[in-house]
Enzyme design. Structure first.
Site, mmCIF file in Angstrom:
data_model
loop_
_atom_site.group_PDB
_atom_site.id
_atom_site.type_symbol
_atom_site.label_atom_id
_atom_site.label_comp_id
_atom_site.label_asym_id
_atom_site.label_seq_id
_atom_site.Cartn_x
_atom_site.Cartn_y
_atom_site.Cartn_z
ATOM 1 N N HIS A 172 0.854 -1.197 0.000
ATOM 2 C CA HIS A 172 0.000 0.000 0.000
ATOM 3 C C HIS A 172 0.888 1.244 0.000
ATOM 4 O O HIS A 172 1.195 1.772 1.069
ATOM 5 C CB HIS A 172 -0.868 -0.057 1.262
ATOM 6 C CG HIS A 172 -1.922 0.996 1.383
ATOM 7 N ND1 HIS A 172 -1.685 2.237 1.932
ATOM 8 C CD2 HIS A 172 -3.220 0.993 1.049
ATOM 9 C CE1 HIS A 172 -2.796 2.945 1.953
ATOM 10 N NE2 HIS A 172 -3.745 2.213 1.426
ATOM 11 N N PHE A 173 1.360 1.728 -1.125
ATOM 12 C CA PHE A 173 1.051 1.306 -2.481
ATOM 13 C C PHE A 173 2.389 1.074 -3.194
ATOM 14 O O PHE A 173 3.429 1.522 -2.733
ATOM 15 C CB PHE A 173 0.280 2.398 -3.233
ATOM 16 C CG PHE A 173 -1.002 2.833 -2.594
ATOM 17 C CD1 PHE A 173 -2.170 2.128 -2.815
ATOM 18 C CD2 PHE A 173 -1.029 3.941 -1.767
ATOM 19 C CE1 PHE A 173 -3.366 2.539 -2.248
ATOM 20 C CE2 PHE A 173 -2.214 4.337 -1.188
ATOM 21 C CZ PHE A 173 -3.397 3.643 -1.419
#
Length: 854
Positions: free
Chosen positions: A739-740
């Site tokens: 993420h991410f």
């Protein structure tokens, strides 16, 4: 204890002769193992022939030429063939000449045994001489027996002996001559122990296909030493898959560890030994999948397959065999030797799949490979891997190691377990397998990799759905964006999911779906809106299959879905709608990253999502384009599969505001207090009496977020109690890789989950579960909570601090819940903290299992 006693093999003194293989010379000088055909000389199997097999001639070869483009040793970290119990490590990359090499395991031991074991040394010397005689070069050992210059490290140059043996092996077209399998009586080894060891020369013919120097010999020779006594059968197998070296070669060491040395330089180290094979595959029972592990694209209650079902799979009728979720084009499985599949279930080392099947006992390595390939094909279709690849074809991937231990007659049982699998870059799996007869392993196969070839469906320009979509949702409709496209987007290429306009972001910092176990949208089913029209009113429909064995059910302190998953799946679905409509295309020259800013959500009723599909409808409300940012607001509603949105209220709903920000805009974040460093409540009231409680509430692995919580009874803004907890931030924390991609931040939903765990710990400490027989945590239904984010936890931050102000405690039959307000600070190393999260109405609940709803 004597030196000879130390050579214990399964508790018994043992001695052995090693042998060595030859492989093609590499022009770079590195060790270059060559491929080995499926053919095995008669008699070799009983000696434990190991081969490294690539695509066999009788298996599908539609993509044979591109097989090397598949995942190179995917996921498992394998770097070559595995032999259980006999790991081999190449030590040297010195220049080498063509040829073949052999060495004997007793050679190095002579110098150490001379003083105390003269008689044993004589026996060993006669054994060596007679073995070399059997290899075709009598007298070599005798020539060195009396005048070895360094008795502690004999280095006999027997290259000429083995050059001839290697040439013979490379040219051999049938079983090895009788001279290659001398009887123990000829070797004189019986004197070593009261048991009866035997030696066999195992020979495998190897072609030069794929070798850098086609004319170089590629024969494989090895000696297998066996001994049989009342304790059973033991075998030592030493092989070398490197070319000959210029230095004289010798073997030193014992049965537990042996080295092939060129002068003083080890070129091969072998540790351990192979005993009569016992079953090694554990076939672990079904359990929760690891975070990031492959989840099936379809599930079925079918666990056994007979002749008719295997014939149906061979004809490409997966839907007829496994059910309607598989009813779309499926590859026709190759014919194979499996006659029935007796067990098909989740499980194994990565909780993906286990298969048991009946099959004829193998006669050669090709039979072993064919059985493994048939099993892998069944598993691939059972997992639904073909459902995201139009016109899918099953093709072999990485090299496979086949070990044919024994040739027997009759029926065998094949057992196989998936040892690695993924959707990327195309769906694939790897398995290990054993063939057993009466619970005795007669063959092993390691690292067989199957991958699916085909062209995935992709979004067209303007956001148009694929021209020929194949993936169907739980309600039967064709998906606009499937799991493979979203998985690809999460680690790089946005084009399959969003269209060619997004191709330039492939290796750049940009908005992407989360990866791994945090990718919680399965399919985009519909988009009702036009790319470029951001005015509001567009609707997106998504589906997400919440597998009953998903990682978060095992990691959460609750049998039902944790709050972090409800938040993530709903928010991810909404943001995909805005991104699909082209929110970041308003400024094609800038790279945008996504941040959630505000939101509210309510769970309306108790639900059990295990094994269910979430159906979500998201609606774009507004879009505001600013300098360096694009803000979008959404509402969303969630239903379970089988529920009609027209007649059934959603089980979860909310609204949220997202921001797409340039790097410059993100660098100017000031937190919730306009850049001021506001201390937490306890720092403002330093003289409060503080006690410490354990934060162990049953969370584990990825969701174990806290270890302890500070409590001020009666403290906080509302006088109901105050909690504070500090969590170190480690750049290696698992969520930063999820993420991410290229933009690592801690999900805000995980910060909220940490607050909930602090509340759960306080509930237990205050007797909330007292009197309950089977207490369990659940997400409270009917409580709306809101959040505001004005910053994020980054990998470089030293720690995060959270505080909770208890607001209310509510009770109902079999239930106790606590409602609170909370804040969270990011505290970079050596800097004052910045308050970045604010939560209102955050709640936790403990209930008796099966308690009535509020």
């Amino acid at each position: 204890m004597t030196a000879l006693d130390e050579l214990a093999f399964e508790g018994r003194p043992f001695d052995a002769l090693a042998a060595v293989v030859t492989t093609p010379r590499s022009t770079s000088g590195s060790i270059t193992p060559g491929p080995v055909t499926d053919s095995v000389a008669d008699g070799d199997a009983a000696a434990g022939v190991a081969t490294t097999a690539t695509t066999p001639a009788d298996l599908p070869t539609a993509d044979r030429g591109s097989a090397q483009s598949g995942p190179a040793q995917p996921g498992t970290g394998r770097s070559g063939p595995r032999r259980p119990g006999v790991p081999a490590t190449f030590m040297s990359e010195a220049p080498r000449t063509p040829g073949a090499v052999a060495a004997r395991i007793v050679a190095q031991l002579r110098g150490e045994i001379v003083a105390a074991h003269l008689a044993a040394m004589d026996v060993q010397t006669r054994w060596q001489e007679q073995m070399l005689t059997a290899l075709g070069e009598p007298g070599v050992a005798a020539a060195h027996r009396a005048d070895a210059p360094t008795p502690s490290l004999p280095a006999h140059d027997i290259r000429g002996v083995l050059d001839a043996a290697a040439a013979d092996a490379a040219a051999a077209d049938g079983p090895a001559p009788d001279a290659a399998t001398p009887d123990v009586a000829d070797l004189g080894a019986a004197a070593l122990d009261h048991s009866t060891p035997t030696a066999r020369l195992a020979r495998t013919q190897t072609p030069t296909r794929g070798v850098e120097e086609p004319g170089s010999p590629a024969g494989l020779l090895r000696v297998v030493i066996e001994r049989v006594d009342t304790a059973g059968v033991g075998r030592l197998v030493l092989t070398w898959t490197g070319p000959a070296v210029t230095e004289p070669l010798a073997v030193r060491g014992g049965i537990a560890r042996a080295e092939l040395v060129a002068g003083e330089q080890p070129v091969l180290v072998v540790e351990g030994s192979v005993v009569d094979p016992a079953p090694a595959l554990a076939l672990a029972p079904a359990g929760y999948r690891p975070e990031g592990g492959l989840e099936p694209l379809a599930t079925t209650p079918v666990t056994r397959l007979g002749d008719a079902e295997l014939a149906g799979l061979a004809a490409g009728r997966a839907g007829d065999v496994f059910g309607p979720r598989y009813a779309q084009p499926a590859p026709a499985l190759p014919g194979g030797p499996l006659t029935a599949v007796t067990e098909l279930r989740t499980g194994g080392p990565i909780a993906v799949g286990v298969l048991r099947a009946a099959t004829p006992a193998p006669r050669d390595a090709a039979d072993v490979l064919a059985a493994g390939w048939h099993a892998a094909s069944v598993l691939a279709v059972w997992l639904g891997l073909h459902l995201v690849v139009p016109d899918a074809a099953l093709t072999p991937g990485a090299t496979t190691t086949v070990d044919l231990v024994e040739i027997v007659e009759g029926e065998a049982e094949l057992i196989a377990e998936v040892v690695d699998a993924d959707l990327l870059p195309r769906p694939w799996l790897a398995l290990d397998a054993e063939l057993r007869v009466a619970d005795r392993v007669v063959a092993r196969l390691c690292g067989l990799t199957l991958r699916l070839r085909g062209t995935p469906a992709g979004t067209r320009e303007g956001g148009e759905p694929p021209a020929q979509p194949v993936r169907r949702g739980v309600r039967g409709g064709l998906a606009a964006v499937d799991e493979l496209a979203l998985a690809t987007a999460s680690v790089g290429d946005l084009t399959p999911a969003l269209g060619p306009e997004f191709a330039r972001y492939t290796e750049r910092r940009a908005t992407r779906p989360p990866a791994g176990g945090l990718r919680l949208v399965g399919r985009v089913m519909e988009v009702h809106g036009t790319r470029g029209d951001l005015s509001g009113g567009a609707v997106g429909v998504t589906e997400y299959d919440s597998a009953a064995d998903a990682w978060y059910y095992g990691a959460a302190p609750s049998p039902t879905v944790p709050n972090v998953i409800l938040m993530e799946t709903s928010l991810q679905s909404a943001l995909l709608l805005g991104y699909h409509l082209g929110a970041t295309l308003v400024d094609a020259a800038s790279d945008y990253c996504l941040r959630n800013l505000d939101g509210s959500a309510t769970l309306h009723r108790d639900v059990d999502l295990r094994g269910r599909t979430i159906h979500q409808r998201s609606t774009l409300l507004t879009t505001t384009v600013l300098t360096g940012a694009v803000l979008q607001g959404f509402t969303y509603e969630l239903w379970l599969d089988g529920e009609d949105p027209a007649t059934v209220a959603p089980f979860y709903s909310g609204q949220s505001l997202f921001g797409f920000f340039t790097a410059t805009a993100l660098a100017n974040q000031t937190g919730l207090d306009n850049g001021a460093s506001v201390p937490n409540w306890l720092d403002q009231h330093p003289h409060q009496e503080v006690r410490m409680i354990d934060a162990a509430v049953g969370a584990s692995g990825p969701l174990e977020l806290l270890t302890r919580v500070e409590v001020v009874d009666g403290g906080g803004r509302h006088g109901g109690g105050y909690l504070r907890a500090v969590r170190p931030v480690d750049p290696a924390d698992w969520f930063f890789t999820r993420h991410f991609h290229l933009d690592p931040v801690m999900p805000g939903s995980l910060g909220i989950e940490a607050v909930i765990q602090a509340l759960q710990a306080w509930l237990l400490d205050n007797g909330g579960a007292d009197g309950m027989t089977e207490p369990e945590f659940v997400v409270p239904a009917g409580v709306e909570f809101t959040w505001r984010y004005r910053g994020q936890i980054l990998a470089g931050d030293g720690e995060m601090t959270l505080e909770v102000h208890i607001r209310d405690v509510e009770r109902a039959p079999g239930r106790v819940r606590v409602v609170a307000d909370a804040s969270l600070w990011r505290v970079p190393n050596g800097m004052a903290g910045l308050r970045i999260y604010e939560l209102d109405g955050i709640a936790a609940e403990v209930r008796e299992k099966g308690a009535p709803s509020w």
